[in-house]
Motif scaffolding. Structure first.
Motif, PDB file in Angstrom:
ATOM      1  N   GLY A  62       0.867  -1.110  -0.046  1.00  0.00           N
ATOM      2  CA  GLY A  62      -0.170  -0.060   0.019  1.00  0.00           C
ATOM      3  C   GLY A  62       0.917   1.265   0.017  1.00  0.00           C
ATOM      4  O   GLY A  62       0.388   2.571   0.514  1.00  0.00           O
ATOM      5  N   LEU A  63       1.990   1.131  -0.386  1.00  0.00           N
ATOM      6  CA  LEU A  63       2.931   2.275  -0.444  1.00  0.00           C
ATOM      7  C   LEU A  63       2.990   2.902  -1.592  1.00  0.00           C
ATOM      8  O   LEU A  63       4.120   3.672  -1.916  1.00  0.00           O
ATOM      9  N   GLY A  64       2.389   2.649  -2.775  1.00  0.00           N
ATOM     10  CA  GLY A  64       2.282   3.203  -4.153  1.00  0.00           C
ATOM     11  C   GLY A  64       2.962   2.603  -5.216  1.00  0.00           C
ATOM     12  O   GLY A  64       3.465   3.383  -6.101  1.00  0.00           O
ATOM     13  N   SER A  75       0.872   6.087   4.196  1.00  0.00           N
ATOM     14  CA  SER A  75       0.587   7.490   4.294  1.00  0.00           C
ATOM     15  C   SER A  75      -0.781   7.704   3.715  1.00  0.00           C
ATOM     16  O   SER A  75      -1.489   8.494   4.420  1.00  0.00           O
ATOM     17  N   ASN A  76      -1.440   6.815   2.942  1.00  0.00           N
ATOM     18  CA  ASN A  76      -2.894   7.085   2.575  1.00  0.00           C
ATOM     19  C   ASN A  76      -3.849   6.611   3.547  1.00  0.00           C
ATOM     20  O   ASN A  76      -5.053   6.725   3.428  1.00  0.00           O
ATOM     21  N   LEU A  77      -3.467   5.819   4.869  1.00  0.00           N
ATOM     22  CA  LEU A  77      -4.382   5.627   5.753  1.00  0.00           C
ATOM     23  C   LEU A  77      -3.916   6.681   6.862  1.00  0.00           C
ATOM     24  O   LEU A  77      -4.989   6.383   7.915  1.00  0.00           O
ATOM     25  N   GLU A  78      -3.155   7.486   6.944  1.00  0.00           N
ATOM     26  CA  GLU A  78      -2.976   8.505   8.007  1.00  0.00           C
ATOM     27  C   GLU A  78      -4.498   9.486   8.122  1.00  0.00           C
ATOM     28  O   GLU A  78      -4.938   9.757   7.162  1.00  0.00           O
ATOM     29  N   GLY A  79      -4.630   9.479   9.536  1.00  0.00           N
ATOM     30  CA  GLY A  79      -6.074  10.478   9.673  1.00  0.00           C
ATOM     31  C   GLY A  79      -7.238   9.693   9.331  1.00  0.00           C
ATOM     32  O   GLY A  79      -8.212  10.312   9.775  1.00  0.00           O
ATOM     33  N   ARG A  80      -7.179   8.389   9.003  1.00  0.00           N
ATOM     34  CA  ARG A  80      -8.437   8.064   8.791  1.00  0.00           C
ATOM     35  C   ARG A  80      -9.090   7.030   9.952  1.00  0.00           C
ATOM     36  O   ARG A  80     -10.209   6.427   9.860  1.00  0.00           O
ATOM     37  N   GLY A  81      -7.992   6.801  11.110  1.00  0.00           N
ATOM     38  CA  GLY A  81      -8.668   6.133  12.241  1.00  0.00           C
ATOM     39  C   GLY A  81      -8.737   4.542  12.019  1.00  0.00           C
ATOM     40  O   GLY A  81      -9.636   4.048  12.350  1.00  0.00           O
ATOM     41  N   ILE A  82      -7.755   4.120  11.552  1.00  0.00           N
ATOM     42  CA  ILE A  82      -7.722   2.516  11.177  1.00  0.00           C
ATOM     43  C   ILE A  82      -7.735   1.961  12.473  1.00  0.00           C
ATOM     44  O   ILE A  82      -6.904   2.169  13.571  1.00  0.00           O
ATOM     45  N   THR A  83      -8.698   1.022  12.523  1.00  0.00           N
ATOM     46  CA  THR A  83      -8.946  -0.026  14.056  1.00  0.00           C
ATOM     47  C   THR A  83      -8.602  -1.530  13.790  1.00  0.00           C
ATOM     48  O   THR A  83      -8.283  -2.344  14.713  1.00  0.00           O
TER      49      THR A  83
END
Length: 697
Positions: free
Chosen positions: A155-157, A169-177
């Protein structure tokens, strides 16, 4: 309905809601308690040292990873050639080998003992692994990835590998649980239930409506506005459960693993209906899927066999017990594991379920891994987090994983120096006798504390049958009062069997130990030990690929029952008492009986044997006193009227327990009646005369 399957309309909505809450809370509490004291056990083929024991030796039964003994393990995952686990303190450790950076140790490609992964800025509380890549979920809802980047699985591009943890980075700020990993694809769920998938898209496993790969996490549009509870990834398919209990599947269904009644792939997540109560947990393997609903019912679908149609739709498992809570489902390759809230673990394949349900039988739990809280595996290697609170015994924590568990004590071939003998304590010790006087048989049968399950023997010591050979001059001495078998000081014994001149015992981890006169190789230790007096208990290494749940000693032969329901025999076959019709008069290594049924009990007499299967009795061996219960013993073939292969006793009620004497037999039927047959010249059968009954009376 008329088939016993629950329909949606049969559920009371308020009861379902209460059941969901109670089951969920109990499940989470058990998992949390187990993680607080989690001990890591591994077993399997271990070709790449991925089991963490410091070598590449086969480990046939679950053994404690000593390098991780000082930490509480909260999460563990297996890759194709490596293992990764997280401690309660948030540290990450890896072990094994990997050419693509799977270990997270920069350029290091192989380690034999767990090594800490550096470079993570926050504590990790969940790890998952694909074939060659790793994801870690850390505090602050950060997701780290490392290892093989093929198909964009990191998932790093890009498709590039990385040997150190990198934040997606694309998952930052999305609150992954929550996170999940398949062979070459990955998934994550946010706190508000949004689903993201990335990596290999073949067969539609990403659920984006195409088969294209994605090197960045992409939101699954088809579930917009439908909060996701969990996601599980198989090799080539994906399972998603919503907060409302709805189930969705996508990806390959070449083996029916999507459960839609066909073998067509689904490129978008498609609804799968079970029983209407909602899905609580699930798992995906290579070609199978398994799920448990809030009503406590387990469903299995998918079949490694391409020519059967039985499991291309979900099948309700009636062969599992109905516990209060199933706390975990796990799928490894084409097998599933179900962990119950009482610590029992059931391992089953499609074939196991087919056989059990057609016969109306129940599956047997795995005796060697009681106390489990989580299991994972890949390619014949397995890891388990165990907990004392869930039934894990002290003996399991302290036992050696080597096939010879007594390598650190004196053997008969290395006798104690005469100067040292005067300092050895007299037997029996006073504290041992106190233990015998105060023994609680119920505790001995379920050891969970230090000192429980200790074995004591006494009587005639000829041939080493008492097992006191650690003290050299005691090896064949008769003992007048109970004395502890010192060889088992770190082993917890749950079952014993005494023969005429040899003995056997089973530990709580399913290891079979034998000692005494090894005439005809009856102890199963191989031809090199045949005829010897084994004065120190030895593990039967050839039986350690499965847990032994019962052992029975005859005069010159031994029968062992595996947790798989298979029977192994060793020793003299002069009268066919091994049940192996191969012309051999003896077998000094255990041989597997060729049976078309699973066995519940084995019972060895003097020179005959009995098996209990589905409450039916099968006998074989010497029958000249009527001990086989087959009617006219003169009709039996070969020397001294013998039966060379197992033969069923006809015309009796269902049997629940068997017993065997030297030349007679007995049984208890389901109504509580005691049946006898065989040698009765001394009126020992209590039948009012001294005739030898040829059939059960």
């Amino acid at each position: 309905d008329q088939n016993g399957d629950m329909l949606y309309a049969s559920f009371n909505v308020s009861e379902i809601s209460e059941g969901k809450l109670w089951r969920s809370e109990r499940r989470e509490a058990i998992i949390q308690d187990a993680a607080d004291e989690g001990k890591l056990f591994t077993w399997g083929s271990n070709e790449s040292c991925q089991l963490g024991h410091g070598d590449s030796l086969l480990s046939p039964v679950p053994s404690l990873v000593q390098a991780a003994a000082a930490v509480s393990v909260s999460s563990v995952a297996m890759g194709s050639t490596f293992m990764v686990f997280a401690s309660v303190g948030g540290e990450i450790f890896t072990v094994g080998s990997g050419q693509h950076g799977e270990l997270g140790l920069q350029s290091i490609v192989s380690v034999e003992r767990p090594s800490m992964v550096k470079g993570l800025r926050s504590k990790v509380y969940q790890v998952v692994a694909g074939e060659s890549h790793v994801l870690a979920l850390a505090e602050g809802n950060h997701v780290y990835a490392w290892g093989c980047g093929a198909w964009g699985a990191l998932g790093l591009g890009s498709d590039a590998d990385t040997g150190v943890p990198v934040i997606i980075s694309n998952l930052e700020g999305r609150g992954i649980t929550k996170i999940a990993a398949g062979s070459n694809h990955s998934a994550a769920v946010t706190g508000n239930g949004e689903l993201y998938t990335w990596g290999c898209g073949l067969h539609g496993r990403l659920g984006h409506g195409s088969q294209s790969e994605s090197s960045f996490p992409q939101f699954v549009e088809s579930l917009r506005g439908k909060p996701v509870n969990f996601v599980k990834c198989g090799s080539m398919h994906t399972m998603v459960a919503l907060v409302d209990g709805s189930l969705f599947m996508c990806g390959s269904s070449a083996r029916g693993q999507l459960g839609f009644g066909d073998r067509l792939c689904r490129e978008t997540l498609t609804s799968q209906f079970l029983d209407g109560s909602g899905v609580m947990d699930g798992a995906c393997g290579d070609s199978i899927s398994v799920a448990v609903t809030y009503s406590g019912v387990v469903y299995l679908w998918g079949d490694p066999s391409s020519d059967r149609m039985d499991f291309i739709r979900p099948v309700k498992l009636s062969c599992l017990p109905t516990p209060s809570v199933i706390i975990g489902l796990h799928a490894v390759s084409n097998e599933a594991f179900a962990i119950l809230d009482n610590g029992e673990c059931y391992r089953f394949s499609v074939d196991d379920v087919l056989q059990a349900q057609r016969k109306g039988e129940s599956l047997s739990y795995m005796h060697s891994i009681r106390g489990s809280a989580m299991i994972c595996g890949r390619h014949g290697n397995f890891a388990m987090i165990g907990s004392l609170q869930r039934g894990l015994s002290q003996a399991a924590l302290s036992r050696s994983r080597m096939l010879d568990p007594f390598r650190d004590v004196c053997q008969v071939s290395d006798p104690v120096d005469p100067v040292e003998r005067g300092n050895l304590p007299e037997m029996p010790l006073e504290e041992i006798l106190e233990t015998v006087d105060n023994a609680d048989s119920a505790k001995v049968l379920s050891p969970s504390k230090p000192g429980e399950g200790q074995l004591m023997t006494w009587g005639k010591g000829q041939g080493g049958r008492l097992g006191h050979g650690i003290i050299y001059f005691e090896s064949e001495k008769s003992i007048l009062r109970p004395a502890k078998v010192l060889a088992f000081s770190k082993v917890s014994i749950v079952s014993v069997s005494l023969g005429e001149s040899a003995s056997a015992a089973i530990s709580d981890t399913g290891t079979c130990f034998v000692w005494g006169n090894n005439a005809f190789g009856m102890l199963g230790l191989g031809p090199q030990c045949e005829g010897q007096h084994i004065v120190v208990p030895q593990a039967v290494s050839l039986l350690q690929h499965h847990a032994v749940v019962e052992v029975s000693m005859g005069f010159t032969h031994m029968l062992c029952l595996h947790d798989t329901g298979t029977v192994w025999a060793s020793g003299s076959n002069m009268f066919g008492q091994l049940g192996v019709k191969d012309g051999a008069t003896k077998h000094s290594s255990p041989v597997k009986l060729n049976l078309n049924f699973k066995v519940q009990q084995v019972c060895a007499g003097g020179f005959h044997s009995m098996l209990l299967s589905d409450n039916q009795v099968f006998t074989f061996g010497k029958g000249w006193r009527g001990q086989l219960g087959l009617g006219d013993h003169l009709s039996l073939s070969a020397t001294a009227q013998t039966q060379l292969i197992p033969r069923k006793i006809e015309g009796i009620n269902p049997i629940i327990k068997l017993f065997a004497g030297e030349e007679n037999s007995s049984a208890i039927d389901e109504d509580g009646n005691v049946l006898f047959w065989g040698e009765n010249s001394k009126y020992q059968l209590g039948l009012g005369d001294n005739a030898n009954p040829q059939e059960p009376v």
